[in-house]
Design a protein around this motif. Structure first.
Motif, PDB file in Angstrom:
ATOM      1  N   ALA A 281       0.892  -1.222   0.100  1.00  0.00           N
ATOM      2  CA  ALA A 281       0.143  -0.037  -0.050  1.00  0.00           C
ATOM      3  C   ALA A 281       0.823   1.135   0.108  1.00  0.00           C
ATOM      4  N   LEU A 282       2.085   1.326   0.323  1.00  0.00           N
ATOM      5  CA  LEU A 282       2.997   2.386   0.461  1.00  0.00           C
ATOM      6  C   LEU A 282       3.358   2.998  -0.903  1.00  0.00           C
ATOM      7  N   PRO A 283       3.110   4.300  -1.231  1.00  0.00           N
ATOM      8  CA  PRO A 283       3.649   4.670  -2.427  1.00  0.00           C
ATOM      9  C   PRO A 283       5.144   4.480  -2.628  1.00  0.00           C
ATOM     10  N   ARG A 284       5.288   4.417  -3.940  1.00  0.00           N
ATOM     11  CA  ARG A 284       6.830   4.394  -4.500  1.00  0.00           C
ATOM     12  C   ARG A 284       7.720   5.360  -3.755  1.00  0.00           C
ATOM     13  N   VAL A 285       8.869   4.825  -2.974  1.00  0.00           N
ATOM     14  CA  VAL A 285       9.930   5.784  -2.439  1.00  0.00           C
ATOM     15  C   VAL A 285      11.206   5.703  -2.894  1.00  0.00           C
ATOM     16  N   ARG A 286      11.237   4.624  -3.675  1.00  0.00           N
ATOM     17  CA  ARG A 286      12.912   4.454  -4.557  1.00  0.00           C
ATOM     18  C   ARG A 286      12.738   5.049  -5.996  1.00  0.00           C
ATOM     19  N   ALA A 287      13.451   5.701  -6.265  1.00  0.00           N
ATOM     20  CA  ALA A 287      13.465   6.541  -7.610  1.00  0.00           C
ATOM     21  C   ALA A 287      13.619   5.411  -8.511  1.00  0.00           C
ATOM     22  N   PRO A 288      13.203   5.619  -9.927  1.00  0.00           N
ATOM     23  CA  PRO A 288      13.219   4.589 -10.895  1.00  0.00           C
ATOM     24  C   PRO A 288      14.675   4.640 -11.506  1.00  0.00           C
ATOM     25  N   GLU A 289      15.444   5.727 -11.499  1.00  0.00           N
ATOM     26  CA  GLU A 289      16.969   5.749 -12.137  1.00  0.00           C
ATOM     27  C   GLU A 289      17.734   5.008 -11.148  1.00  0.00           C
ATOM     28  N   HIS A 290      17.289   4.365  -9.790  1.00  0.00           N
ATOM     29  CA  HIS A 290      18.219   3.753  -9.178  1.00  0.00           C
ATOM     30  C   HIS A 290      18.257   2.086  -9.362  1.00  0.00           C
ATOM     31  N   ASN A 291      17.372   2.065 -10.305  1.00  0.00           N
ATOM     32  CA  ASN A 291      17.248   0.537 -10.911  1.00  0.00           C
ATOM     33  C   ASN A 291      17.604   0.552 -12.234  1.00  0.00           C
ATOM     34  N   LYS A 292      18.468   1.291 -12.733  1.00  0.00           N
ATOM     35  CA  LYS A 292      18.897   1.386 -14.093  1.00  0.00           C
ATOM     36  C   LYS A 292      19.914  -0.099 -14.467  1.00  0.00           C
ATOM     37  N   ASN A 293      20.354  -0.357 -13.297  1.00  0.00           N
ATOM     38  CA  ASN A 293      21.350  -1.590 -13.561  1.00  0.00           C
ATOM     39  C   ASN A 293      20.972  -2.604 -12.657  1.00  0.00           C
ATOM     40  N   ILE A 294      20.456  -3.946 -13.208  1.00  0.00           N
ATOM     41  CA  ILE A 294      19.937  -4.984 -11.933  1.00  0.00           C
ATOM     42  C   ILE A 294      21.136  -5.918 -11.915  1.00  0.00           C
TER      43      ILE A 294
END
Length: 802
Positions: free
Chosen positions: A697-710
């Motif tokens: 239920a929590l809104p997104r708190v981690r920015a998408p640019e931090h997931n550019k490299n998995i």
């Protein structure tokens, strides 16, 4: 940097160091050449300890025949000479000179017969494929060479391949001795063992033969002699087939009580009468036979791993509840209220423990004084002797030989005969004989005519088998194989234990005996009084046969109150450990474990024993399923001040460094259909919140640019099945389609099953080829930097100067 170019993969590697695997490559060799491995004490840059490498390449059948080619100048062995692939502890050396300390896996394939029948049956019956000799009679005498490969003899098992290479003789007998441990220990038996085995058997007989009579009459509600049958047949069969030399099988309180519930249920349903001992004995035989059949089939289908299914809180709650139920049940005969309970309009004899407590309180004025005196006096004497033994045994070990319970039994029978207590209202055992008049009546339990009883006993027999096997497994693991006692070559096997116990109870069911399994207390008495081998169980069976044939008339004056008191002592021992476990779980705040214990205990006391068992088993199985299906993925952070050390970021996020633009995910377990069902959702939580503990239920708190490299650290993925591969492929495809880069680090080597699954599924190609599969997380991070720079110059060619 010119557009479209990047640094070579090898240039990204850190300076060469010794890795935790103690591996380093010999320089000036191609990628396909062998590697050298060294001990921690080796400080040479290029040592030549290749002979000891547990990672040497798998041999071919032709290589395995070649003699050793060791250079006296260089001291190393050629790659084709080295055969084993796995580290072992063997002490022999093969004729070809290969390192005998290593085992290995047969390089050739196995045929369909080995896959279906298994190594033992296929090798023992069909030999080594196309007419290969297994018996060892021709070894070294015109037979085929050691280590012959698939090309000249056809497929063979790894076991057979190792046996041939190491010169193991009589290979058919090897399998036979494994599945019939009697052949192993009888060949090692010495006359010096006989004294200890005989004393142990006599001590156990003095303790547990009276107990078996008590279990049958007071708990199982069947003729007392049927309890004695459990010591006639079951220990003997287990001595032939069991893998724990010092374990002794026999009837237990829990199993006997469960048999009694089936007998009472048959009486309640009108299928038998209260005094129909013959029918009750038949019902006991059906329950025992079905429990034996269930556990025997479980052994054949290799379900021995089930001994780890039941949780400790379930067992403690269930065993404590059984002890409490037995204590309450035995108070009725101990107070001389059996007759009054039978005629109670509420049917208290078949009621719950709570109803029996109310009955005892309301009818305490009707208690029989002599019966109470004999019962409670016997209970007090046995408990005092028990405590004295516990106190004195460290200083005087021989006190364990004192048969205090046997003395109580004999003394009470003599006093009853001498003073005529049976004429004063004290109930005695009376004439003990089988329901048919024959000393050992045979009745096959699983007959169609007994289908009514089979249907009634199905669930109870399953629970008896499950609990009996668990208790036997605990006893076997505690006692071991007796190697320190002189017996060698014995090995514990849960599946062989299932087969041994199943056969023993199938035979016991044919003679209408109580279910019999290994008991820790009884086996500990056997070991502490000198029993070293299964011969003590055989002697115990012979003593029981002697009792059935000649000593039963001497039990005539044995008071039933004394038997009830002996059972109460056992029940007390089942309950006395509960406070310790409760205190432990309170101390560690194990509220879920305490809740499980309380639920099982309350359901058993206030309703019925079957409900408590069903509730406990169901909750335990649900807990196992929940635990096995939960992915244990972690998000990693870098330890400050280190180059390649990463830890779980969810434990202490303030103490770790997070790499900008990278999500480092560790998968520390094999991927199967069971634990990949929720893998996508848990990865999604890591992307959105940086933790799997956050609620969706929590809104997104981690920015998408931090997931550019998995970056996936898959060092723990030692195996992966088709379902897991499919889910992982879908996850990788989703990242690639979103424009994110995917890297894998610490993947098993290229010829491993895991990597082959990655290649066949297309994961390697979708990620960007083998350059995205690196050795460490730190190397993957540097690859992300290189590819980011490469993409920048490709998208902005003017910035690159070219």
């Amino acid at each position: 940097m010119p557009p479209g170019t990047s640094s070579p993969h090898s240039n990204l590697s850190p300076p060469t160091r010794r890795t935790p695997l103690l591996q380093h490559s010999i320089s000036n060799q191609s990628a396909r050449s062998r590697h050298s491995y060294h001990r921690p004490s080796c400080q040479q840059d290029e040592c030549e300890h290749g002979l000891l490498s547990p990672h040497a390449s798998r041999p071919t059948s032709s290589d395995s025949k070649k003699p050793s080619q060791t250079s006296s100048n260089e001291g190393n062995t050629q790659e084709s000479d080295y055969t084993p692939t796995n580290l072992g502890l063997g002490s022999q050396h093969t004729e070809s000179g290969s390192g005998g300390v290593f085992g290995g896996r047969h390089a050739g394939g196995t045929d369909l017969r080995h896959g279906i029948l298994g190594d033992a049956l296929a090798d023992g019956v069909f030999g080594s494929g196309a007419g290969g000799q297994l018996d060892g009679a021709n070894d070294g005498k015109g037979g085929r060479e050691e280590g012959g490969g698939e090309g000249d003899e056809g497929p063979m098992s790894t076991t057979q391949w190792l046996a041939r290479r190491h010169g193991v003789k009589r290979r058919r007998v090897m399998y036979l001795a494994y599945y019939f441990p009697f052949l192993q220990w009888i060949a090692q038996y010495k006359w010096s063992y006989l004294r200890g085995d005989l004393i142990a058997a006599l001590t156990m007989a003095s303790f547990y033969i009276p107990m078996s009579l008590s279990y049958a009459s007071n708990l199982g509600h069947i003729p007392p002699i049927n309890g004695l049958y459990s010591f006639v047949f079951n220990p003997f069969i287990y001595a032939l087939l069991g893998s724990c030399p010092q374990m002794v099988v026999g009837p237990e309180a829990a199993g006997s009580l469960l048999v009694g519930t089936v007998v009472r249920g048959s009486v309640d349903s009108g299928h038998s009468g209260d005094e129909d001992d013959a029918r009750h004995a038949v019902i006991a035989g059906v329950v025992t036979g079905m429990a034996g059949a269930i556990i025997f089939i479980a052994g054949l289908t290799r379900l021995g791993f089930l001994d780890s299914v039941l949780s400790r809180p379930f067992l403690r709650g269930f065993i404590s509840a059984i002890g409490f139920v037995i204590l309450v049940d035995q108070l009725i005969p101990e107070m001389g209220l059996t007759g009054r309970a039978k005629h109670d309009p509420g049917g208290v004899s078949h009621g719950s423990s709570a109803a029996k407590i109310v009955f005892l309180v309301t009818n305490v004025n009707y208690a029989h004084g002599l019966t109470c005196g004999v019962a409670f006096g016997s209970f007090a004497i046995i408990m005092v002797c028990r405590q004295l033994k516990k106190y004195m045994q460290p200083r005087f070990p021989s006190v364990a030989y004192v048969p205090d319970r046997f003395v109580v039994v004999v003394l009470s029978a003599v006093l009853t005969w001498r003073f005529g207590w049976d004429k004063q209202g004290l109930e005695i055992l009376g004439t003990i004989q089988s329901s048919t008049g024959s000393p050992f009546p045979f009745r096959w339990p699983l007959q169609p005519s007994k289908m009514i009883h089979i249907q009634e006993a199905m669930s109870t027999s399953f629970l008896i088998a499950l609990l009996g096997f668990f208790e036997s497994s605990v006893a076997a693991k505690s006692l071991g194989t007796g190697g320190s006692q002189g017996l060698q070559g014995m090995s514990l096997s849960a599946n062989r234990e299932l087969v041994a116990l199943g056969v023993a109870n199938l035979l016991g069911g044919c003679f209408m005996a109580l279910p019999a399994f290994g008991g820790y207390g009884r086996s500990k008495v056997n070991a502490s009084t000198g029993g070293k081998t299964p011969m003590s169980s055989i002697i115990l069976s012979l003593i029981s046969v002697f009792c059935v044939l000649f000593l039963l008339p001497y039990f005539y004056y044995l008071p039933k109150a004394v038997l009830s008191a002996m059972i109460s002592v056992v029940a007390y021992s089942l309950v006395e450990e509960a406070p310790h476990d409760i205190k432990f779980f309170v101390h560690i705040r194990g509220w879920s474990e305490l809740a499980l214990m309380f639920l099982i205990f309350a359901a058993t006391i206030f309703y019925s024993l079957p409900l408590g068992i069903a509730l406990g088993v169901g909750l335990s199985l649900l807990s196992v399923i929940r635990h096995s299906t939960k992915p244990r993925i972690q998000i990693l952070g870098k330890v400050p001040g280190t180059e390649d050390q990463f830890e779980n970021a969810e434990d202490n996020p303030q103490a770790l460094e997070f790499i900008e633009g990278c999500l480092i995910v560790k998968i520390p377990e094999p991927l199967t259909f069971a634990n990949t069902g929720d893998l996508k959702n848990r990865l999604r939580r890591l992307e959105l919140y940086g933790t799997t503990a956050a609620h969706p239920a929590l809104p997104r708190v981690r920015a998408p640019e931090h997931n550019k490299n998995i970056i996936f650290d898959v060092h723990g993925v030692t195996s992966i099945d088709g379902s897991g591969t499919q889910v992982l492929t879908e996850i990788v495809d989703g990242y690639i389609d979103n424009g994110e880069r995917v890297f894998f680090c610490r993947v098993p080597k290229e010829n491993s099953p895991v990597y082959r699954m990655f290649e066949k599924s297309g994961i390697v190609g979708r990620c960007g080829g083998r350059k995205h599969f690196v050795k460490s997380v730190d190397e993957a991070l540097r690859m992300t930097e290189v590819e980011s720079v490469s993409e920048f110059y490709r998208d902005h060619p003017a910035e690159g100067g070219g």
